[in-house]
Design an enzyme around this catalytic site. Structure first.
Site, PDB file in Angstrom:
ATOM      1  N   CYS A  20      13.861  10.103   6.852  1.00  9.76           N
ATOM      2  CA  CYS A  20      13.711   9.622   8.237  1.00  9.76           C
ATOM      3  C   CYS A  20      15.044   9.687   8.978  1.00  9.76           C
ATOM      4  CB  CYS A  20      13.119   8.233   8.261  1.00  9.76           C
ATOM      5  SG  CYS A  20      13.923   7.116   7.158  1.00  9.76           S
ATOM      6  N   LYS A  33       0.841  -1.212   0.000  1.00  9.85           N
ATOM      7  CA  LYS A  33       0.000   0.000   0.000  1.00  9.85           C
ATOM      8  C   LYS A  33       0.871   1.255   0.000  1.00  9.85           C
ATOM      9  CE  LYS A  33      -1.882   2.663   2.994  1.00  9.85           C
ATOM     10  NZ  LYS A  33      -1.724   3.924   2.233  1.00  9.85           N
ATOM     11  N   GLU A  63      10.495  15.441  15.557  1.00  5.65           N
ATOM     12  CA  GLU A  63      10.809  15.251  14.133  1.00  5.65           C
ATOM     13  C   GLU A  63       9.983  16.244  13.319  1.00  5.65           C
ATOM     14  OE1 GLU A  63       9.458  11.596  12.104  1.00  5.65           O
ATOM     15  OE2 GLU A  63      11.454  11.508  11.231  1.00  5.65           O
ATOM     16  N   GLY A  67       3.285   3.732  13.415  1.00  6.88           N
ATOM     17  CA  GLY A  67       3.965   2.452  13.678  1.00  6.88           C
ATOM     18  C   GLY A  67       3.416   1.782  14.934  1.00  6.88           C
ATOM     19  N   GLY A  71       7.184   4.833   8.145  1.00  6.15           N
ATOM     20  CA  GLY A  71       6.386   6.057   8.296  1.00  6.15           C
ATOM     21  C   GLY A  71       6.575   6.614   9.689  1.00  6.15           C
ATOM     22  N   SER A  72       5.557   7.266  10.211  1.00  2.69           N
ATOM     23  CA  SER A  72       5.702   7.946  11.506  1.00  2.69           C
ATOM     24  C   SER A  72       5.689   6.957  12.675  1.00  2.69           C
ATOM     25  CB  SER A  72       4.588   8.968  11.685  1.00  2.69           C
ATOM     26  OG  SER A  72       3.347   8.309  11.717  1.00  2.69           O
ATOM     27  N   THR A  73       6.309   7.361  13.758  1.00  2.00           N
ATOM     28  CA  THR A  73       6.327   6.521  14.962  1.00  2.00           C
ATOM     29  C   THR A  73       4.905   6.334  15.482  1.00  2.00           C
ATOM     30  OG1 THR A  73       8.572   7.145  15.494  1.00  2.00           O
ATOM     31  CG2 THR A  73       7.221   6.415  17.335  1.00  2.00           C
TER      32      THR A  73
HETATM   33  N1  LIG Z   1      10.350   7.432   8.697  1.00  2.00           N
HETATM   34  C1  LIG Z   1       9.952   7.837   7.514  1.00  2.00           C
HETATM   35  O1  LIG Z   1      10.510   7.472   6.498  1.00  2.00           O
HETATM   36  C2  LIG Z   1       8.769   8.730   7.428  1.00  2.00           C
HETATM   37  C3  LIG Z   1       8.101   8.809   6.217  1.00  2.00           C
HETATM   38  C4  LIG Z   1       6.972   9.620   6.119  1.00  2.00           C
HETATM   39  C5  LIG Z   1       6.584  10.350   7.224  1.00  2.00           C
HETATM   40  N2  LIG Z   1       7.289  10.281   8.381  1.00  2.00           N
HETATM   41  C6  LIG Z   1       6.896  11.083   9.555  1.00  2.00           C
HETATM   42  O2  LIG Z   1       5.517  11.023   9.722  1.00  2.00           O
HETATM   43  C7  LIG Z   1       4.953  12.331   9.739  1.00  2.00           C
HETATM   44  C8  LIG Z   1       3.559  12.287   9.199  1.00  2.00           C
HETATM   45  O3  LIG Z   1       3.562  11.754   7.899  1.00  2.00           O
HETATM   46  P1  LIG Z   1       2.369  10.824   7.436  1.00  2.00           P
HETATM   47  O4  LIG Z   1       1.103  11.245   8.103  1.00  2.00           O
HETATM   48  O5  LIG Z   1       2.341  10.761   5.974  1.00  2.00           O
HETATM   49  O6  LIG Z   1       2.900   9.396   7.979  1.00  2.00           O
HETATM   50  P2  LIG Z   1       2.077   8.124   8.333  1.00  2.00           P
HETATM   51  O7  LIG Z   1       2.895   7.300   9.223  1.00  2.00           O
HETATM   52  O8  LIG Z   1       0.706   8.486   8.777  1.00  2.00           O
HETATM   53  O9  LIG Z   1       1.900   7.377   6.914  1.00  2.00           O
HETATM   54  C9  LIG Z   1       2.786   6.410   6.405  1.00  2.00           C
HETATM   55  C10 LIG Z   1       1.997   5.268   5.779  1.00  2.00           C
HETATM   56  O10 LIG Z   1       1.167   4.655   6.766  1.00  2.00           O
HETATM   57  C11 LIG Z   1      -0.184   4.596   6.326  1.00  2.00           C
HETATM   58  N3  LIG Z   1      -1.069   4.667   7.490  1.00  2.00           N
HETATM   59  C12 LIG Z   1      -1.487   5.783   8.145  1.00  2.00           C
HETATM   60  N4  LIG Z   1      -2.280   5.441   9.192  1.00  2.00           N
HETATM   61  C13 LIG Z   1      -2.358   4.095   9.199  1.00  2.00           C
HETATM   62  C14 LIG Z   1      -3.006   3.146  10.047  1.00  2.00           C
HETATM   63  N5  LIG Z   1      -3.746   3.533  11.082  1.00  2.00           N
HETATM   64  N6  LIG Z   1      -2.867   1.829   9.781  1.00  2.00           N
HETATM   65  C15 LIG Z   1      -2.107   1.421   8.745  1.00  2.00           C
HETATM   66  N7  LIG Z   1      -1.472   2.265   7.904  1.00  2.00           N
HETATM   67  C16 LIG Z   1      -1.586   3.592   8.123  1.00  2.00           C
HETATM   68  C17 LIG Z   1      -0.300   5.751   5.365  1.00  2.00           C
HETATM   69  O11 LIG Z   1      -1.389   5.572   4.498  1.00  2.00           O
HETATM   70  C18 LIG Z   1       1.040   5.701   4.666  1.00  2.00           C
HETATM   71  O12 LIG Z   1       1.020   4.704   3.650  1.00  2.00           O
HETATM   72  C19 LIG Z   1       5.957  13.138   8.950  1.00  2.00           C
HETATM   73  O13 LIG Z   1       5.883  14.483   9.190  1.00  2.00           O
HETATM   74  C20 LIG Z   1       7.229  12.530   9.408  1.00  2.00           C
HETATM   75  O14 LIG Z   1       7.593  13.066  10.644  1.00  2.00           O
HETATM   76  C21 LIG Z   1       8.358   9.485   8.509  1.00  2.00           C
END
Ligand SMILES: NC(=O)c1ccc[n+]([C@@H]2O[C@H](COP(=O)([O-])OP(=O)(O)OC[C@H]3O[C@@H](n4cnc5c(N)ncnc54)[C@H](O)[C@@H]3O)[C@@H](O)[C@H]2O)c1
Length: 501
Positions: free
Chosen positions: A299, A191, A401, A248, A243-245
């Site tokens: 990240c 996804k 972050e 995660g 993605g975000s902590t």
């Molecule tokens: N570590 C990294 O590489 C990385 C990458 C993107 C964003 N971020 C951080 O996250 C912050 C917010 O960005 P964001 O909102 O796009 O990140 P996010 O963690 O919300 O999204 C990352 C992925 O997770 C999916 N996702 C979101 N909520 C979910 C859930 N409840 N269950 C399963 N999947 C879900 C999203 O659709 C996307 O594909 C950024 O400002 C940054 O600090 C970190």
């Protein structure tokens, strides 16, 4: 389906026919809910196109397709060498479509085209080829036991793997996840992030030329709907997330429903330490690369630069010059652009809000700190590269972050304080140490709580070398040989050679 594609002309003039459906079982299909995602060009805020967004029912279809493919002899019994050959073929196909993929990546994400073409596509192709080479070198061991026992281990795939990726490196993150999963013989439901749904659809359109139906399924969708459905699905064996902590942790909770195998790569606030014996010009140049590349949306961005007291002012002067001279903000399709727009309005506003926070908390703004309005007609999500100095450890801009072209510069007295400050964070992803003292370099590298340490460089990532975090920056490793452990499991086989009861 005829209506599941759109003819596009990119800002660089390239004509592209893009599929817009959910890619399940080697076909593009409509979303069962009719839900859509609209992709926005962050350079001028115009609409690129709308694509299908998956519902929980669609996720279930994709998981069923991946399960059927996992059990199908055409994949399950395919010799590992042949599996590797398919991966090489796919990498070659992506190479042949490199310009189109890089164009879509720049258009949708905002990263400079030269970066998308050279760095991101180089990473995609390199990673897939690296893991193609591993496919037939993943094997178990024989283990000496007693004279009456022969024991060996099998390395087997985990099964159906869900992969949830972010928007900062859409194609490269896909390759980091697809490469080891395919090498180990799994099947996949991937996804992408809703902010960047486009380039991966073009990649999906090339899959049927190489892989059997159901081996790789790609479903765009919203995190809280499609992402959640993947994490909650009872027939998904593994979930890998970047993605975000915050997200995660949510995924960890949801995925516990059937105790999925889990790999997480989450946030960071990575330190870059500059000791007074360092080459300051080099430290400043690497510090610039470490935070300002990819619009600061990395990240592992070394977003906390921590400099020894005696050289603080000199370093800040050199660093400011490097940032102002190198970080040319502009249209990502122009050759001389170093920094394009932030990926979305939300990210742009997030960075601006941290600028306000830095000012109100009393840090000193020495560069940037404002939107950049000199591109096109003033639209787009551009921010001037921003440096705050005199930053204290309790400030929000030092601790959180930000994910933008935004760096804080703090100071330390001695090595002990440098290590304390580096580790004074809930994160532990990247880190960097600048010193000409070889003993100190390795001593500090061993003491920093992080998954990666760069000595005299920053963010010099490499698909042959393990990547991942400690503390709240993640669980498990991607890349390198270590990345295979995330996608295979060990089965022990005990053979009785004559023990009679
Ligand atoms: N570590 C990294 O590489 C990385 C990458 C993107 C964003 N971020 C951080 O996250 C912050 C917010 O960005 P964001 O909102 O796009 O990140 P996010 O963690 O919300 O999204 C990352 C992925 O997770 C999916 N996702 C979101 N909520 C979910 C859930 N409840 N269950 C399963 N999947 C879900 C999203 O659709 C996307 O594909 C950024 O400002 C940054 O600090 C970190």
């Amino acid at each position: 389906m005829a209506d599941l594609k759109v003819d596009l002309t990119a800002p660089n003039g390239k004509k592209i026919t893009l599929p817009t459906g959910l890619f399940i079982n080697n076909e593009f299909v409509k979303s069962s809910s009719g839900d859509k995602i609209t992709s926005i060009n962050p350079t001028d805020e115009s609409e690129i196109c709308s694509v299908e967004a998956a519902s929980a029912d669609d996720i279930d279809k994709a998981v069923k397709a991946a399960r059927a493919a996992f059990n199908d002899p055409s994949w399950r019994d395919l010799p590992a060498t042949d599996r590797g050959a398919l991966m090489y073929k796919f990498a070659d196909l992506l190479e042949a479509h490199r310009e189109t993929l890089a164009t879509l990546e720049t258009w949708d994400n905002g990263k400079p085209y030269s970066v998308a073409f050279n760095d991101d596509m180089g990473e995609v192709i390199g990673t897939l080829k690296y893991y193609a080479g591993w496919a037939d070198k993943i094997h178990g061991e024989t283990i000496p036991s007693t004279a009456q026992k022969f024991a060996y281990t099998l390395k087997q795939p985990i099964g159906v793997c869900a992969q949830i990726i972010p928007w900062n490196y859409p194609l490269a993150m896909a390759a980091w996840k697809l490469g080891p999963a395919l090498a180990c013989g799994n099947t996949i439901v991937l996804k992408p992030a809703e902010q960047t749904p486009v380039s991966i659809l073009y990649l999906a359109s090339l899959i049927p030329e190489v892989f059997p139906p159901g081996v790789i399924n790609i479903v765009n969708g919203h995190g809280r709907v499609a992402g959640h459905a993947l994490a909650a699905h009872m027939d998904v064996d593994k979930i890998a997330f970047t993605g975000s902590t915050f997200t995660g942790k949510q995924i960890m909770k949801t995925a516990s429903i059937n105790m999925k195998n889990i790999t997480l790569e989450t946030g960071g606030k990575s330190p870059l330490l500059v000791f007074d014996d360092a080459d300051l010009e080099q430290a400043a140049k690497w510090a610039h690369i470490g935070i300002m590349s990819n619009q600061g949306q990395i990240c592992t961005a070394t977003s906390r630069v921590i400099v020894q007291e005696g050289i603080y002012d000199k370093f800040v002067e050199i660093f400011k010059k490097v940032v102002q001279e190198t970080s040319k903000v502009g249209d990502p399709f122009h050759d001389d652009t170093f920094q394009g727009p932030q990926v979305t309005k939300a990210q742009y506003e997030r960075v601006l809000s941290y600028i306000e926070s830095g000012k109100s908390e009393g840090a000193t703004l020495v560069s940037g700190g404002v939107p950049h309005k000199n591109v096109g007609d003033g639209k787009g999500f551009f921010v001037e590269p921003t440096i705050f100095t005199q930053v204290k450890e309790d400030m929000k801009i030092y601790r959180e972050e930000i994910f933008g072209p935004f760096v804080v510069v703090a100071s330390f007295k001695d090595e002990a304080e440098a290590i304390h400050m580096a580790n004074d964070t809930t994160y532990g992803l990247g880190s960097a140490v600048f010193t000409s003292n070889i003993e100190r370099a390795h001593r500090v590298a061993a003491r920093i709580e992080a998954g990666m340490v760069w000595i005299n460089s920053s963010n010099d990532s490499d698909f042959r070398i393990p990547f991942g975090g400690v503390k709240q920056s993640g669980i498990g490793r991607e890349l390198g040989e270590a990345g295979l452990a995330a996608y295979s499991q060990t089965k022990a086989v005990h053979v009785n050679l004559g023990l009679r009861l």
